[in-house]
Design a protein around this motif. Structure first.
Motif, PDB file in Angstrom:
ATOM      1  N   ASP A 165      -8.102   1.091 -23.938  1.00 32.51           N
ATOM      2  CA  ASP A 165      -7.312   0.012 -23.340  1.00 32.51           C
ATOM      3  C   ASP A 165      -5.826   0.141 -23.654  1.00 32.51           C
ATOM      4  O   ASP A 165      -5.052  -0.792 -23.400  1.00 32.51           O
ATOM      5  CB  ASP A 165      -7.840  -1.353 -23.783  1.00 32.51           C
ATOM      6  N   GLY A 166      -5.412   1.289 -24.222  1.00 38.08           N
ATOM      7  CA  GLY A 166      -3.997   1.560 -24.387  1.00 38.08           C
ATOM      8  C   GLY A 166      -3.342   0.990 -25.622  1.00 38.08           C
ATOM      9  O   GLY A 166      -2.119   0.812 -25.663  1.00 38.08           O
ATOM     10  N   ARG A 167      -4.117   0.707 -26.656  1.00 37.69           N
ATOM     11  CA  ARG A 167      -3.567   0.059 -27.850  1.00 37.69           C
ATOM     12  C   ARG A 167      -2.512   0.914 -28.555  1.00 37.69           C
ATOM     13  O   ARG A 167      -1.504   0.395 -29.036  1.00 37.69           O
ATOM     14  CB  ARG A 167      -4.694  -0.295 -28.819  1.00 37.69           C
ATOM     15  N   PHE A 168      -2.776   2.213 -28.639  1.00 37.96           N
ATOM     16  CA  PHE A 168      -1.796   3.087 -29.288  1.00 37.96           C
ATOM     17  C   PHE A 168      -0.563   3.299 -28.397  1.00 37.96           C
ATOM     18  O   PHE A 168       0.557   3.433 -28.907  1.00 37.96           O
ATOM     19  CB  PHE A 168      -2.431   4.428 -29.646  1.00 37.96           C
ATOM     20  N   ILE A 169      -0.756   3.341 -27.088  1.00 33.89           N
ATOM     21  CA  ILE A 169       0.373   3.508 -26.166  1.00 33.89           C
ATOM     22  C   ILE A 169       1.385   2.389 -26.382  1.00 33.89           C
ATOM     23  O   ILE A 169       2.603   2.608 -26.461  1.00 33.89           O
ATOM     24  CB  ILE A 169      -0.115   3.493 -24.696  1.00 33.89           C
ATOM     25  N   GLU A 170       0.867   1.183 -26.478  1.00 32.43           N
ATOM     26  CA  GLU A 170       1.732   0.014 -26.650  1.00 32.43           C
ATOM     27  C   GLU A 170       2.626   0.140 -27.870  1.00 32.43           C
ATOM     28  O   GLU A 170       3.806  -0.225 -27.834  1.00 32.43           O
ATOM     29  CB  GLU A 170       0.856  -1.233 -26.753  1.00 32.43           C
ATOM     30  N   LYS A 171       2.092   0.689 -28.957  1.00 28.96           N
ATOM     31  CA  LYS A 171       2.863   0.778 -30.198  1.00 28.96           C
ATOM     32  C   LYS A 171       3.966   1.830 -30.120  1.00 28.96           C
ATOM     33  O   LYS A 171       4.985   1.719 -30.802  1.00 28.96           O
ATOM     34  CB  LYS A 171       1.934   1.092 -31.372  1.00 28.96           C
ATOM     35  N   PHE A 172       3.774   2.853 -29.306  1.00 30.33           N
ATOM     36  CA  PHE A 172       4.749   3.951 -29.262  1.00 30.33           C
ATOM     37  C   PHE A 172       5.687   3.870 -28.051  1.00 30.33           C
ATOM     38  O   PHE A 172       6.634   4.646 -27.953  1.00 30.33           O
ATOM     39  CB  PHE A 172       4.018   5.309 -29.250  1.00 30.33           C
TER      40      PHE A 172
ATOM     41  N   LEU B 122      -5.347  -2.111 -37.474  1.00 26.63           N
ATOM     42  CA  LEU B 122      -5.440  -0.708 -37.856  1.00 26.63           C
ATOM     43  C   LEU B 122      -4.515   0.145 -36.978  1.00 26.63           C
ATOM     44  O   LEU B 122      -3.859   1.067 -37.470  1.00 26.63           O
ATOM     45  CB  LEU B 122      -6.893  -0.220 -37.737  1.00 26.63           C
ATOM     46  N   VAL B 123      -4.451  -0.180 -35.694  1.00 27.44           N
ATOM     47  CA  VAL B 123      -3.520   0.506 -34.788  1.00 27.44           C
ATOM     48  C   VAL B 123      -2.087   0.316 -35.282  1.00 27.44           C
ATOM     49  O   VAL B 123      -1.292   1.270 -35.324  1.00 27.44           O
ATOM     50  CB  VAL B 123      -3.669  -0.030 -33.348  1.00 27.44           C
ATOM     51  N   ASN B 124      -1.768  -0.901 -35.680  1.00 28.38           N
ATOM     52  CA  ASN B 124      -0.415  -1.197 -36.182  1.00 28.38           C
ATOM     53  C   ASN B 124      -0.090  -0.361 -37.408  1.00 28.38           C
ATOM     54  O   ASN B 124       1.007   0.217 -37.514  1.00 28.38           O
ATOM     55  CB  ASN B 124      -0.290  -2.679 -36.530  1.00 28.38           C
ATOM     56  N   TYR B 125      -1.036  -0.290 -38.333  1.00 29.13           N
ATOM     57  CA  TYR B 125      -0.803   0.465 -39.560  1.00 29.13           C
ATOM     58  C   TYR B 125      -0.600   1.953 -39.268  1.00 29.13           C
ATOM     59  O   TYR B 125       0.357   2.571 -39.738  1.00 29.13           O
ATOM     60  CB  TYR B 125      -1.973   0.291 -40.531  1.00 29.13           C
ATOM     61  N   MET B 126      -1.506   2.532 -38.483  1.00 26.50           N
ATOM     62  CA  MET B 126      -1.439   3.967 -38.193  1.00 26.50           C
ATOM     63  C   MET B 126      -0.149   4.313 -37.447  1.00 26.50           C
ATOM     64  O   MET B 126       0.516   5.310 -37.749  1.00 26.50           O
ATOM     65  CB  MET B 126      -2.657   4.393 -37.373  1.00 26.50           C
ATOM     66  N   SER B 127       0.204   3.472 -36.482  1.00 27.74           N
ATOM     67  CA  SER B 127       1.393   3.738 -35.678  1.00 27.74           C
ATOM     68  C   SER B 127       2.658   3.639 -36.521  1.00 27.74           C
ATOM     69  O   SER B 127       3.555   4.493 -36.437  1.00 27.74           O
ATOM     70  CB  SER B 127       1.463   2.758 -34.507  1.00 27.74           C
ATOM     71  N   THR B 128       2.741   2.599 -37.323  1.00 22.75           N
ATOM     72  CA  THR B 128       3.905   2.419 -38.188  1.00 22.75           C
ATOM     73  C   THR B 128       4.041   3.576 -39.168  1.00 22.75           C
ATOM     74  O   THR B 128       5.144   4.100 -39.392  1.00 22.75           O
ATOM     75  CB  THR B 128       3.794   1.087 -38.956  1.00 22.75           C
ATOM     76  N   TYR B 129       2.906   3.995 -39.732  1.00 24.64           N
ATOM     77  CA  TYR B 129       2.914   5.101 -40.682  1.00 24.64           C
ATOM     78  C   TYR B 129       3.434   6.382 -40.010  1.00 24.64           C
ATOM     79  O   TYR B 129       4.279   7.097 -40.559  1.00 24.64           O
ATOM     80  CB  TYR B 129       1.506   5.328 -41.231  1.00 24.64           C
TER      81      TYR B 129
ATOM     82  N   THR C 201     -21.778   5.774 -26.163  1.00 22.02           N
ATOM     83  CA  THR C 201     -20.519   6.327 -25.670  1.00 22.02           C
ATOM     84  C   THR C 201     -19.429   6.323 -26.717  1.00 22.02           C
ATOM     85  O   THR C 201     -18.333   6.826 -26.474  1.00 22.02           O
ATOM     86  CB  THR C 201     -20.019   5.514 -24.454  1.00 22.02           C
ATOM     87  N   GLY C 202     -19.726   5.770 -27.883  1.00 23.78           N
ATOM     88  CA  GLY C 202     -18.731   5.726 -28.943  1.00 23.78           C
ATOM     89  C   GLY C 202     -17.584   4.778 -28.627  1.00 23.78           C
ATOM     90  O   GLY C 202     -16.491   4.904 -29.173  1.00 23.78           O
ATOM     91  N   SER C 203     -17.812   3.799 -27.743  1.00 24.75           N
ATOM     92  CA  SER C 203     -16.740   2.920 -27.278  1.00 24.75           C
ATOM     93  C   SER C 203     -16.572   1.705 -28.186  1.00 24.75           C
ATOM     94  O   SER C 203     -16.962   0.592 -27.835  1.00 24.75           O
ATOM     95  CB  SER C 203     -17.035   2.456 -25.842  1.00 24.75           C
ATOM     96  N   PHE C 204     -16.014   1.922 -29.360  1.00 19.44           N
ATOM     97  CA  PHE C 204     -15.692   0.828 -30.264  1.00 19.44           C
ATOM     98  C   PHE C 204     -14.191   0.836 -30.468  1.00 19.44           C
ATOM     99  O   PHE C 204     -13.641   1.740 -31.104  1.00 19.44           O
ATOM    100  CB  PHE C 204     -16.433   0.989 -31.598  1.00 19.44           C
ATOM    101  N   TYR C 205     -13.505  -0.156 -29.902  1.00 22.73           N
ATOM    102  CA  TYR C 205     -12.046  -0.153 -29.919  1.00 22.73           C
ATOM    103  C   TYR C 205     -11.510  -0.367 -31.327  1.00 22.73           C
ATOM    104  O   TYR C 205     -12.051  -1.152 -32.111  1.00 22.73           O
ATOM    105  CB  TYR C 205     -11.503  -1.209 -28.962  1.00 22.73           C
ATOM    106  N   THR C 206     -10.414   0.296 -31.605  1.00 20.83           N
ATOM    107  CA  THR C 206      -9.777   0.226 -32.905  1.00 20.83           C
ATOM    108  C   THR C 206      -9.150  -1.149 -33.115  1.00 20.83           C
ATOM    109  O   THR C 206      -8.406  -1.623 -32.250  1.00 20.83           O
ATOM    110  CB  THR C 206      -8.670   1.295 -33.007  1.00 20.83           C
ATOM    111  N   PRO C 207      -9.443  -1.812 -34.249  1.00 18.47           N
ATOM    112  CA  PRO C 207      -8.807  -3.117 -34.513  1.00 18.47           C
ATOM    113  C   PRO C 207      -7.290  -2.995 -34.431  1.00 18.47           C
ATOM    114  O   PRO C 207      -6.707  -2.005 -34.878  1.00 18.47           O
ATOM    115  CB  PRO C 207      -9.270  -3.439 -35.944  1.00 18.47           C
ATOM    116  N   LYS C 208      -6.645  -4.005 -33.853  1.00 19.77           N
ATOM    117  CA  LYS C 208      -5.201  -3.931 -33.635  1.00 19.77           C
ATOM    118  C   LYS C 208      -4.423  -3.796 -34.934  1.00 19.77           C
ATOM    119  O   LYS C 208      -3.369  -3.140 -34.978  1.00 19.77           O
ATOM    120  CB  LYS C 208      -4.734  -5.144 -32.838  1.00 19.77           C
TER     121      LYS C 208
ATOM    122  N   GLU D   5      -2.389  10.498 -26.935  1.00 22.80           N
ATOM    123  CA  GLU D   5      -3.556   9.696 -27.285  1.00 22.80           C
ATOM    124  C   GLU D   5      -4.719  10.266 -26.487  1.00 22.80           C
ATOM    125  O   GLU D   5      -4.789  10.107 -25.269  1.00 22.80           O
ATOM    126  CB  GLU D   5      -3.319   8.237 -26.906  1.00 22.80           C
ATOM    127  N   PRO D   6      -5.659  10.977 -27.142  1.00 21.53           N
ATOM    128  CA  PRO D   6      -6.692  11.708 -26.395  1.00 21.53           C
ATOM    129  C   PRO D   6      -7.856  10.868 -25.886  1.00 21.53           C
ATOM    130  O   PRO D   6      -8.679  11.354 -25.130  1.00 21.53           O
ATOM    131  CB  PRO D   6      -7.177  12.737 -27.419  1.00 21.53           C
TER     132      PRO D   6
END
Length: 516
Positions: free
Chosen positions: A39-46, A15-22, A6-13, A34-35
């Protein structure tokens, strides 16, 4: 399906922090999508920055969990993103996330048809759709505002595989800023899948550019390597943006000076049996089945012959003595009544194992008649570790499809061709033309091998024997190449040779994840 399917490998936090900050630093926070929310990791950052966030997730259970946590600015949408992208007229100025990596083979027919509809929307070839992440990229482009950005975690293969070449060209036409970030260490150590970050956007009034940065890991984003490509666009492979314009132009300028591999002769992959463990026997099994009249000598694995230049009959006999699998059943045109009872029983057992139903075997008139592909004077092993290998087939054996067999035109000498192959330019071009997979295994597909160039010249037997000895005794690769360079690349400057070495080291450090 399991997590891998299913490709369900969650993004390390981190990495989420870096991408979001950038993305926030670039000013992309008006309308965020967020397509594949997970678990909403990117939502939290924005959440505290974006005016509007849409989060799409196909799993209703995950949507319910997110509903308990987010409200107001976040619209949670339980949907198939591919379907959503086809139907929606919404536009976003940032689409960010880690789309699922799911091969199309495990998707339903309905899911595959949706993705193909999206491919057709962009008038692209159906062949680019081999994995669901492709559909997410195309869907994101459709939903993106003119000055918006896409920032995805994608499999490293996207940068180099042939099926994605048309997608890469399409994206170069759509975006004038492409930023690629790769990692020296694995991001997802539980899977043999390297990943990269791909950031796509448009800036007014600038020359189109591809930027390539290598960092250590998801905890340390300090650049280890950085390069820019402006003049050499479009790039056939984005993985080659590890080089700068000057380095790419050196390879191109030198390549046109020498002979192409494709001009040396006829080249074809080896034999595909469809069931190597059944059709390829060791000496003991051959004698037990009394099948010697119906076998041909074959090399099943390149690893069993070690490092050498000249593969002789003595080398082959050593493999036979060691009881390696070196004999392939060749039953073409043979009546089964002519075979020993032992071999007839062996074929009957093959049917019990349903070998006749396997794809390759099932396409044959008689499942056990393996098409025999002509051997060559040279064998190139298509997969390699640190050093690609071209070997003289003095023993005249056949090979499986582990290698490409080269049958030379009359004006070329096999031993000289093999000797000349181990020069700095050709070996570096193997890295430039090829691709690599999890674990760092390099590979050249037939078209990539044929497009290599080789500074060919006749080489005396003494030098050939010396190189064979250097390879057999595992002399350092750099010493091997220096010796060959002194013979066949003596027209190049020291500066050019040093630059070739530098280029090759860049590729090896990335592919093998080592210091060289």
């Amino acid at each position: 399906m399991n997590a891998k399917q299913t490709g369900s490998f969650y993004t390390p936090k981190s990495l989420v922090n870096y991408m979001s900050t950038y993305a926030l630093e670039k000013g992309h926070s008006l309308a965020v999508l967020e397509p594949s929310a997970g678990d909403g990791r990117f939502i939290e950052k924005f959440y505290n920055y974006a005016k509007k966030i849409d989060a799409i997730e196909i799993d209703n259970y995950k949507i319910n969990n997110l509903t308990d946590k987010w409200h107001e600015k976040v619209e949670l949408i339980c949907a198939d993103f591919v379907q959503f992208s086809l139907e929606s007229e919404r536009k976003y100025n940032l689409i960010i996330g880690n789309p699922p990596y799911i091969t199309k083979k495990v998707l339903s027919e309905t899911e595959r048809n949706k993705s193909l509809e999206l491919v057709k929307y962009w008038s692209l070839s159906d062949s680019i759709f081999q994995n669901l992440w492709v559909s997410f990229v195309l869907g994101a482009v459709k939903l993106l505002d003119h000055n918006g950005a896409i920032f995805f975690v994608l499999p490293f293969e996207f940068l180099q595989v042939h099926y994605a070449e048309k997608l890469r060209v399409f994206l170069e036409e759509k975006f004038n800023v492409i930023e690629i970030t790769t990692f020296k260490e694995s991001v997802f150590p539980d899977i043999e899948q390297d990943v990269c970050l791909v950031y796509l956007t448009n800036k007014e009034g600038i020359e189109p550019i591809v930027k390539y940065t290598t960092v250590k890991n998801v905890e340390d984003f300090k650049p280890l390597e950085y390069s820019e490509i402006k003049r050499n666009k479009p790039l056939k492979k984005w993985s080659n943006s590890i080089l700068n314009d000057d380095e790419i132009e050196l390879l191109k300028d030198l390549s046109v000076k020498y002979t192409k591999i494709s001009d040396l002769g006829d080249i074809s992959p080896g034999i595909v049996t469809g069931a190597n463990s059944f059709f390829i026997l060791n000496n003991s099994a051959m004698q037990k089945l009394k099948s010697e009249p119906y076998t041909i000598p074959i090399l099943q694995k390149g690893s069993i012959i070690g490092s050498l230049l000249l593969f002789s009959e003595d080398d082959f006999n050593q493999l036979v003595t060691a009881d390696k699998n070196t004999w392939m059943l060749n039953l073409n045109g043979i009546e089964t009544s002519e075979l020993s009872l032992e071999l007839q029983d062996y074929l009957s057992n093959g049917r019990k194992l349903k070998l006749h139903e396997r794809y390759k075997c099932g396409k044959r008139k008689l499942w056990y008649e393996v098409p025999v592909i002509q051997s060559g004077e040279l064998m190139f092993f298509k997969r390699y570790n640190r050093l690609p290998r071209l070997v003289v087939n003095k023993a005249g054996i056949y090979t499986t499809d582990i290698s490409y067999n080269v049958r030379l035109h009359g004006e070329f000498d096999a031993q000289s061709v093999a000797f000349c192959f181990y020069n700095s330019l050709t070996i570096t071009l193997c890295e430039y033309n090829g691709r690599f997979y999890g674990g760092g295994v390099g590979e050249l597909v037939p078209s990539e091998f044929k497009s290599l160039c080789l500074p060919y010249k006749r080489v005396d037997k003494q030098k050939v024997q010396k190189l064979d000895s250097m390879l057999r005794t595992n002399k350092p690769i750099e010493k091997v190449m220096e010796f060959v360079d002194s013979v066949v690349l003596n027209d190049l400057t020291e500066n050019d040779l040093e630059l070739l070495k530098k280029i090759r080291m860049k590729y090896l450090m990335r592919r093998l994840k080592i210091e060289v």
